[in-house]
Design a protein around this motif. Structure first.
Motif, PDB file in Angstrom:
ATOM      1  N   MET A   1      21.625  30.794  80.112  1.00  0.00           N
ATOM      2  CA  MET A   1      22.587  29.710  80.177  1.00  0.00           C
ATOM      3  C   MET A   1      23.854  30.042  79.413  1.00  0.00           C
ATOM      4  O   MET A   1      24.951  29.731  79.803  1.00  0.00           O
ATOM      5  CB  MET A   1      21.967  28.488  79.560  1.00  0.00           C
ATOM      6  N   PRO A  16      16.205  34.932  90.750  1.00  0.00           N
ATOM      7  CA  PRO A  16      15.347  34.114  91.606  1.00  0.00           C
ATOM      8  C   PRO A  16      16.223  33.149  92.386  1.00  0.00           C
ATOM      9  O   PRO A  16      17.178  32.600  91.844  1.00  0.00           O
ATOM     10  CB  PRO A  16      14.482  33.357  90.605  1.00  0.00           C
ATOM     11  N   LEU A  18      17.217  29.660  94.353  1.00  0.00           N
ATOM     12  CA  LEU A  18      17.017  28.271  93.985  1.00  0.00           C
ATOM     13  C   LEU A  18      17.047  27.412  95.227  1.00  0.00           C
ATOM     14  O   LEU A  18      17.955  27.517  96.038  1.00  0.00           O
ATOM     15  CB  LEU A  18      18.152  27.860  93.043  1.00  0.00           C
ATOM     16  N   LEU A  61      20.336  25.269  97.609  1.00  0.00           N
ATOM     17  CA  LEU A  61      21.276  24.384  96.923  1.00  0.00           C
ATOM     18  C   LEU A  61      22.690  24.848  97.215  1.00  0.00           C
ATOM     19  O   LEU A  61      23.047  25.980  96.901  1.00  0.00           O
ATOM     20  CB  LEU A  61      21.006  24.445  95.420  1.00  0.00           C
ATOM     21  N   HIS A  63      26.674  25.119  96.768  1.00  0.00           N
ATOM     22  CA  HIS A  63      27.368  25.376  95.512  1.00  0.00           C
ATOM     23  C   HIS A  63      28.076  24.169  94.942  1.00  0.00           C
ATOM     24  O   HIS A  63      28.248  24.027  93.737  1.00  0.00           O
ATOM     25  CB  HIS A  63      28.382  26.501  95.711  1.00  0.00           C
ATOM     26  N   SER A  66      25.474  18.295  93.488  1.00  0.00           N
ATOM     27  CA  SER A  66      24.506  18.143  92.418  1.00  0.00           C
ATOM     28  C   SER A  66      23.108  18.229  93.010  1.00  0.00           C
ATOM     29  O   SER A  66      22.923  18.164  94.227  1.00  0.00           O
ATOM     30  CB  SER A  66      24.698  16.801  91.736  1.00  0.00           C
ATOM     31  N   LEU A  67      22.127  18.359  92.156  1.00  0.00           N
ATOM     32  CA  LEU A  67      20.749  18.484  92.628  1.00  0.00           C
ATOM     33  C   LEU A  67      20.354  17.264  93.451  1.00  0.00           C
ATOM     34  O   LEU A  67      19.770  17.364  94.526  1.00  0.00           O
ATOM     35  CB  LEU A  67      19.803  18.632  91.432  1.00  0.00           C
ATOM     36  N   ILE A 106      13.361  23.045  93.083  1.00  0.00           N
ATOM     37  CA  ILE A 106      13.464  21.779  92.366  1.00  0.00           C
ATOM     38  C   ILE A 106      13.151  20.691  93.386  1.00  0.00           C
ATOM     39  O   ILE A 106      13.844  20.540  94.384  1.00  0.00           O
ATOM     40  CB  ILE A 106      14.851  21.612  91.751  1.00  0.00           C
TER      41      ILE A 106
ATOM     42  N   PRO B  16      24.268  29.234  92.311  1.00  0.00           N
ATOM     43  CA  PRO B  16      24.294  28.715  90.944  1.00  0.00           C
ATOM     44  C   PRO B  16      23.316  29.522  90.103  1.00  0.00           C
ATOM     45  O   PRO B  16      22.240  29.868  90.569  1.00  0.00           O
ATOM     46  CB  PRO B  16      23.778  27.284  91.102  1.00  0.00           C
ATOM     47  N   LEU B  18      20.620  30.294  87.082  1.00  0.00           N
ATOM     48  CA  LEU B  18      19.471  29.533  86.628  1.00  0.00           C
ATOM     49  C   LEU B  18      19.155  29.916  85.197  1.00  0.00           C
ATOM     50  O   LEU B  18      19.068  31.094  84.865  1.00  0.00           O
ATOM     51  CB  LEU B  18      18.297  29.872  87.540  1.00  0.00           C
ATOM     52  N   ALA B  19      18.995  28.916  84.335  1.00  0.00           N
ATOM     53  CA  ALA B  19      18.684  29.199  82.944  1.00  0.00           C
ATOM     54  C   ALA B  19      17.537  28.326  82.471  1.00  0.00           C
ATOM     55  O   ALA B  19      17.246  27.290  83.072  1.00  0.00           O
ATOM     56  CB  ALA B  19      19.911  28.957  82.079  1.00  0.00           C
ATOM     57  N   GLY B  93      21.331  19.812  86.608  1.00  0.00           N
ATOM     58  CA  GLY B  93      22.114  20.617  87.544  1.00  0.00           C
ATOM     59  C   GLY B  93      23.458  20.035  87.896  1.00  0.00           C
ATOM     60  O   GLY B  93      23.992  20.323  88.960  1.00  0.00           O
ATOM     61  N   ARG B  97      28.498  20.995  84.066  1.00  0.00           N
ATOM     62  CA  ARG B  97      27.822  21.142  82.781  1.00  0.00           C
ATOM     63  C   ARG B  97      28.441  22.270  81.975  1.00  0.00           C
ATOM     64  O   ARG B  97      28.544  22.199  80.754  1.00  0.00           O
ATOM     65  CB  ARG B  97      26.346  21.449  82.998  1.00  0.00           C
ATOM     66  N   GLN B 101      31.114  28.249  84.886  1.00  0.00           N
ATOM     67  CA  GLN B 101      30.382  28.543  86.113  1.00  0.00           C
ATOM     68  C   GLN B 101      29.332  27.460  86.340  1.00  0.00           C
ATOM     69  O   GLN B 101      28.989  26.720  85.431  1.00  0.00           O
ATOM     70  CB  GLN B 101      29.690  29.896  86.009  1.00  0.00           C
ATOM     71  N   ARG B 102      28.823  27.390  87.544  1.00  0.00           N
ATOM     72  CA  ARG B 102      27.764  26.438  87.853  1.00  0.00           C
ATOM     73  C   ARG B 102      26.452  26.966  87.303  1.00  0.00           C
ATOM     74  O   ARG B 102      26.001  28.041  87.682  1.00  0.00           O
ATOM     75  CB  ARG B 102      27.657  26.256  89.366  1.00  0.00           C
ATOM     76  N   VAL B 103      25.821  26.172  86.439  1.00  0.00           N
ATOM     77  CA  VAL B 103      24.538  26.567  85.873  1.00  0.00           C
ATOM     78  C   VAL B 103      23.521  25.451  86.056  1.00  0.00           C
ATOM     79  O   VAL B 103      23.800  24.292  85.763  1.00  0.00           O
ATOM     80  CB  VAL B 103      24.639  26.850  84.358  1.00  0.00           C
ATOM     81  N   VAL B 104      22.358  25.791  86.571  1.00  0.00           N
ATOM     82  CA  VAL B 104      21.238  24.857  86.616  1.00  0.00           C
ATOM     83  C   VAL B 104      20.277  25.242  85.508  1.00  0.00           C
ATOM     84  O   VAL B 104      19.817  26.376  85.450  1.00  0.00           O
ATOM     85  CB  VAL B 104      20.536  24.913  87.980  1.00  0.00           C
ATOM     86  N   SER B 105      19.991  24.288  84.616  1.00  0.00           N
ATOM     87  CA  SER B 105      19.082  24.587  83.509  1.00  0.00           C
ATOM     88  C   SER B 105      17.781  23.829  83.666  1.00  0.00           C
ATOM     89  O   SER B 105      17.779  22.616  83.808  1.00  0.00           O
ATOM     90  CB  SER B 105      19.701  24.169  82.172  1.00  0.00           C
TER      91      SER B 105
END
Lengths: 236, 236
Positions: A1, A16, A18, A61, A63, A66-67, A106, B16, B18-19, B93, B97, B101-105
DNA sequence: GCTAGTTATGGTCATTCTGACCAAAACTGA
DNA sequence: TCAGTTTTGGTCAGAATGACCATAACTAGC
């Protein structure tokens, strides 16, 4: 992150990928008894792996969403429906969920109202199934549905979720049928009634439902927030 | 999930990233009152964005580990600790955040026992803070911690979680102090005792804790499963 | 050795919540 | 008008909860 992946020494092939999937529940009358039961839409896989098997609706997902938006979109795209309830279920990230590549999914779960559910698109590759009688699904989707059912039961017993499976107006007996379908056991009508009358979010209307061959039941309305995610901190 | 991203027409720049992050709670005596309170370790960011601010421990998901393993690893790497409880919290997500960059945690939360917590590594860039008195953190981490606290409170009131903050042996008063610290209110010792005595997972030992200037309390032991994720379907 | 201070522990009591059950009310269809 | 059905309101015993009190058992200080 915090570390951009370019800085990390252990630089594996690709990250991986998503994906977002959704478990969509709606109430439909059972063919046998006519009582309402839980159903969910699945899509047939048209390519490998698991080609020909049924799977949860989902996709990558995009770009710029949102989720939750992604979940909502793929719900709309597969069934044409708008959910009355939508909540994140869990992030599944086991190493061998997909035989071809590492995928982190997710997963969201949704409830849709029966008026909506009746209009849902069905086709050769999209069909509704009874939630408690599923055949073998693609990937780990059987386990995911089981987990979603467990969550639904839990949310129900504490919660405010049942009404999202019903229309705007409903009788107390209809609510009870939802509980009975989800929890899979009979409930005492009088005791159940007593509890609902004690919850302030359920408002009596002046209307009655005509047409049954018995005393016409009063109609009620639910007044309460839908419940978006970590913001919705009402029930566990 | 089903469509490999190469087949998708809307092919955005990069997917996106992933973290994995973790919110780690442990009990430590407050400086002022000496009563146990909740603390958590944070790491100082050494690069942009949010350089210099404190943030939750975390990092990218390595290709060959499950989500939970990744959480567990970055817990060990930042604090040197092994958790006595570890559960997925939520996947965050939102689009903005991170400014760059776009990060999904995918965030996990953990509990560690005080004996362990005492040995935890601290350094210039890793430090423990009181969970209820946090300054501004990097990213959306304040909101994440708040949500983790809410989940902890919920799990506590239904649950079996409290014991994972304590050592193997404990007095009933210590359990009560955990509840008081987490729920932030006083509980009646006698009533609390009555409830704990009714739960079968709490086992009386023959031992007593000496050393206080009062009647020595009996020591108890917790016998119950740790609780891994969707498999652990005890409490909501 | 005695006493004050402190917490542990066991108990009561009124209130609330729950589940099992009963009975009257109000409609439909024959 | 009657039989059949569900709705609706009610009782009753038992369980669980919160407020509170009293005694037990230790230590510290005199």
């Amino acid at each position: 992150m915090y570390y951009s992946s370019a800085n990390v020494s252990e630089r594996q092939a690709a990250p991986p990928s998503l994906a977002i999937s959704t478990v969509i529940f709606a109430l439909r009358p059972s063919e046998s008894s006519g009582r309402p039961t839980l159903w969910l839409p699945l899509v047939r896989r048209i390519r490998e792996p698991f080609k020909g098997l049924w799977a949860l609706p989902g996709g990558p997902l995009s770009h710029a969403e949102s989720l939750q938006d992604a979940a909502s979109r793929n719900l709309r795209e597969t069934t044409g429906l708008a959910p009355s309830y939508l909540e994140q279920l869990y992030a599944f990230g086991g190493l061998h969920r997909s035989p071809t590549q590492r995928v982190v999914s997710i997963v969201y779960w949704a409830l849709v109202q029966p008026t909506e559910a009746a209009l849902a698109d069905e086709s050769e590759n999209v069909r509704w199934f009874r939630a408690d009688r599923l055949a073998e699904l693609a990937f780990d989707h059987n386990a995911i549905v089981d987990y979603a059912l467990w969550r639904l039961r839990n949310k129900l017993t504490y919660g405010s979720v049942a009404y999202h499976l019903l229309g705007e107006y409903f009788t107390l007996a209809q609510v009870r049928e939802v509980y009975e379908a989800v929890l899979d056991r009979q409930l005492d009508p009088a005791n159940f009634r007593r509890q609902l009358k004690a919850t302030p979010e359920i408002e009596e209307t002046g209307e009655y439902l005509q047409g049954g061959k018995h005393r016409p039941p009063r109609l009620y309305r639910y007044t309460g927030r839908p419940g978006l995610d970590p913001d919705n901190r009402s029930t566990p």
